[in-house]
Write an enzyme that holds these catalytic residues in place. Structure first.
Site, PDB file in Angstrom:
ATOM      1  N   GLY A 139       0.818  -1.210   0.000  1.00 30.13           N
ATOM      2  CA  GLY A 139       0.000   0.000   0.000  1.00 30.13           C
ATOM      3  C   GLY A 139       0.851   1.259   0.000  1.00 30.13           C
ATOM      4  N   ASN A 178      -7.259   4.001   9.591  1.00 34.92           N
ATOM      5  CA  ASN A 178      -6.756   2.743  10.146  1.00 34.92           C
ATOM      6  C   ASN A 178      -6.910   2.659  11.658  1.00 34.92           C
ATOM      7  OD1 ASN A 178      -4.739   4.799   9.329  1.00 34.92           O
ATOM      8  ND2 ASN A 178      -3.406   3.659  10.698  1.00 34.92           N
ATOM      9  N   SER A 227      -3.812  -2.742  -0.281  1.00 29.88           N
ATOM     10  CA  SER A 227      -2.721  -3.592   0.196  1.00 29.88           C
ATOM     11  C   SER A 227      -3.242  -5.001   0.469  1.00 29.88           C
ATOM     12  CB  SER A 227      -2.162  -2.979   1.484  1.00 29.88           C
ATOM     13  OG  SER A 227      -1.231  -3.852   2.057  1.00 29.88           O
ATOM     14  N   GLY A 228      -2.535  -6.011  -0.052  1.00 27.11           N
ATOM     15  CA  GLY A 228      -2.986  -7.394   0.079  1.00 27.11           C
ATOM     16  C   GLY A 228      -3.094  -7.876   1.509  1.00 27.11           C
ATOM     17  N   CYS A 248       5.247   4.558  21.920  1.00 26.49           N
ATOM     18  CA  CYS A 248       6.230   4.958  22.928  1.00 26.49           C
ATOM     19  C   CYS A 248       7.556   5.218  22.234  1.00 26.49           C
ATOM     20  CB  CYS A 248       6.390   3.849  23.951  1.00 26.49           C
ATOM     21  SG  CYS A 248       7.475   4.298  25.284  1.00 26.49           S
TER      22      CYS A 248
HETATM   23  N1  PLP Z   1      -2.545   3.154   4.428  1.00 25.51           N
HETATM   24  C1  PLP Z   1      -3.253   2.736   5.477  1.00 25.51           C
HETATM   25  C2  PLP Z   1      -4.538   3.414   5.823  1.00 25.51           C
HETATM   26  C3  PLP Z   1      -2.785   1.665   6.251  1.00 25.51           C
HETATM   27  O1  PLP Z   1      -3.494   1.253   7.303  1.00 25.51           O
HETATM   28  C4  PLP Z   1      -1.564   1.053   5.894  1.00 25.51           C
HETATM   29  C5  PLP Z   1      -1.008  -0.035   6.723  1.00 25.51           C
HETATM   30  O2  PLP Z   1      -1.241  -0.096   7.916  1.00 25.51           O
HETATM   31  C6  PLP Z   1      -0.877   1.518   4.758  1.00 25.51           C
HETATM   32  C7  PLP Z   1      -1.398   2.577   4.061  1.00 25.51           C
HETATM   33  C8  PLP Z   1       0.397   0.905   4.327  1.00 25.51           C
HETATM   34  O3  PLP Z   1       0.171  -0.338   3.692  1.00 25.51           O
HETATM   35  P1  PLP Z   1       1.375  -1.374   3.527  1.00 25.51           P
HETATM   36  O4  PLP Z   1       1.633  -1.955   4.870  1.00 25.51           O
HETATM   37  O5  PLP Z   1       0.883  -2.385   2.552  1.00 25.51           O
HETATM   38  O6  PLP Z   1       2.527  -0.612   2.989  1.00 25.51           O
END
Ligand code: PLP
Length: 401
Positions: A73, A153, A201-202, A327
């Site tokens: 991602g 996230n 992202s897979g 932290c």
């Molecule tokens: N964007 C969001 C909202 C995510 O939650 C994450 C991973 O936690 C990423 C991007 C990054 O994805 P990747 O771990 O595949 O690089």
């Protein structure tokens, strides 16, 4: 380290689905050909990759030619933003939000500090929602791209991407969305949207780590930063991660079938967990809008305790969750998302994110409901911040930076 029994950290990563593992295994052994080879041995792999691409396109509601496979991602997000800037070198302004994942936020900070771009970071309200008027007012003739995540996230809060994309496109600006947390959890139909680029992202949807994808709308000027091979029609150089692509295709097919369950079964379990914990633990609160949220995510703050301490005790009981603060070098810094929402300091410190999946069971939820309240009670007995006492940290502005 022993495997956690109760896994409630699916926004961090997910387990590889059994059908996904089955689909990818032959590509580690007998099906090792290069899809670009002229011989039929490699050609077979190319054919299976095409099927994987079709499955992903079906999940996203887009054309197969609009998908570029990436390593993750983060790569998809970075490529989208950098490509938009390279395609419009005369434009020097980016619009994003204060609550993006570091995959977007760190790049924007870098472009601002080192490359002289101007970046507008849109704020959110106390429930994590954007102000559409602020977005509208931030757009200028100099804006090259708007990059706004589909779902957060940490809190699961969903932004109204269809509405945002419509506004952005009406101004002739490139629209990118980081949909890493949304894909597979909420229905997405790109053919009906004004989104130009979408990252996924897979490993967030039961495929393995090391594979992602970027949707690039047909005919959008595209300037990838990898120079080299001709793969992905010249849009992403480097021999393809065939096993990862096959896995992502299988995961997309499974996600298409499972999406209705996210909003029913998974949501019901999440709601049961959330309402039971909020009812059982005094001085607890939900972070994020109650409705406009991913069905699998619950971010709860427990006042007067540290999230890390809660996580440690949960871990001893085999429960894997995640905390909203990191932290760093001895100083506890609450999450930038909770800070942007104005969550009071002593609440922000004690935040825990529970993120469920289609593999979460009712027994898992009951186990967490039973064990969290006594953990909070134990920690509060030894907390330096006593209930009812003046809070030395409130209303100190979050983190001071
Ligand atoms: N964007 C969001 C909202 C995510 O939650 C994450 C991973 O936690 C990423 C991007 C990054 O994805 P990747 O771990 O595949 O690089």
């Amino acid at each position: 380290m022993s495997t956690p029994v109760i896994y409630m950290d699916n926004n961090a990563t997910t387990r590889v689905a059994p059908e996904v593992l089955d689909a990818m295994l032959p590509f580690f052994s007998e099906l090792y050909g290069n899809p670009s080879s002229m011989h039929s041995f490699g050609g077979q792999v190319g054919k299976d990759m095409r099927e994987a691409r079709e499955n992903l396109a079906a999940l996203l509601g887009c054309g197969t030619d609009e998908i570029v496979f990436t390593s993750c991602g983060t790569e998809a997000d970075n490529t989208a933003i950098r490509s938009a800037l390279a395609a419009q070198p005369e434009k020097r302004h980016i619009v994003t939000t204060r609550v993006e994942h570091p995959a977007v936020l760190s790049l924007c900070k870098f472009l601002e500090r080192s490359q002289g771009y101007r970046v507008t970071y849109l704020g959110v309200d106390s429930e994590g929602r954007l102000d559409m008027k602020e977005l509208e007012e931030s757009l200028t003739d100099d804006t090259a791209i708007v990059s706004i995540m589909w779902a957060n996230n940490e809190t699961g809060v969903i932004f109204p991407i269809p509405e945002i994309a419509k506004l952005v496109k009406s101004r002739g600006i490139f629209m990118h969305t980081d949909a890493v947390q949304a894909v597979g959890k909420v229905p997405i139909s790109l053919k009906d949207l004004d989104v130009d680029m979408l990252a996924l992202s897979g490993h967030k949807l039961h495929a393995p780590k090391g594979i992602g994808a970027l949707y690039v709308r047909r005919k959008l000027p595209y300037r990838p930063f990898l120079i080299g091979g001709h793969q992905e029609h010249g849009r992403r150089a480097g021999t393809e991660n065939t096993t990862g692509i096959i896995a992502l295709g299988a995961a997309a097919k499974a996600a298409t079938a499972h999406i209705p369950l996210e909003n029913t079964v998974v949501r019901a379990l999440r709601d049961k967990l959330e309402s039971a914990l909020l009812a059982a633990v005094p001085d607890s609160r939900l972070n994020g809008h109650k409705e406009e949220r991913l069905p699998n995510t619950s971010n709860i703050s427990f006042k007067y305790v540290e999230g890390e301490a809660i996580l440690l005790l949960l871990d001893q009981l085999g429960i894997a969750a995640s905390s909203g603060s990191a932290c760093t070098s001895g100083s506890l810094e609450p999450s930038h998302v909770l800070r942007a929402m104005g969550v009071p300091f002593t609440f922000a410190h004690g935040s825990i994110r529970f993120s469920l999946s289609r593999y979460t069971t009712e027994a898992d939820v009951d186990y967490v409901i039973k064990n969290v309240p006594p953990i909070i009670e134990t920690l509060r007995k030894i907390s330096p911040y006593k209930r009812g006492a003046a809070d030395p940290l409130d209303p100190k502005p979050a983190c001071g930076c």
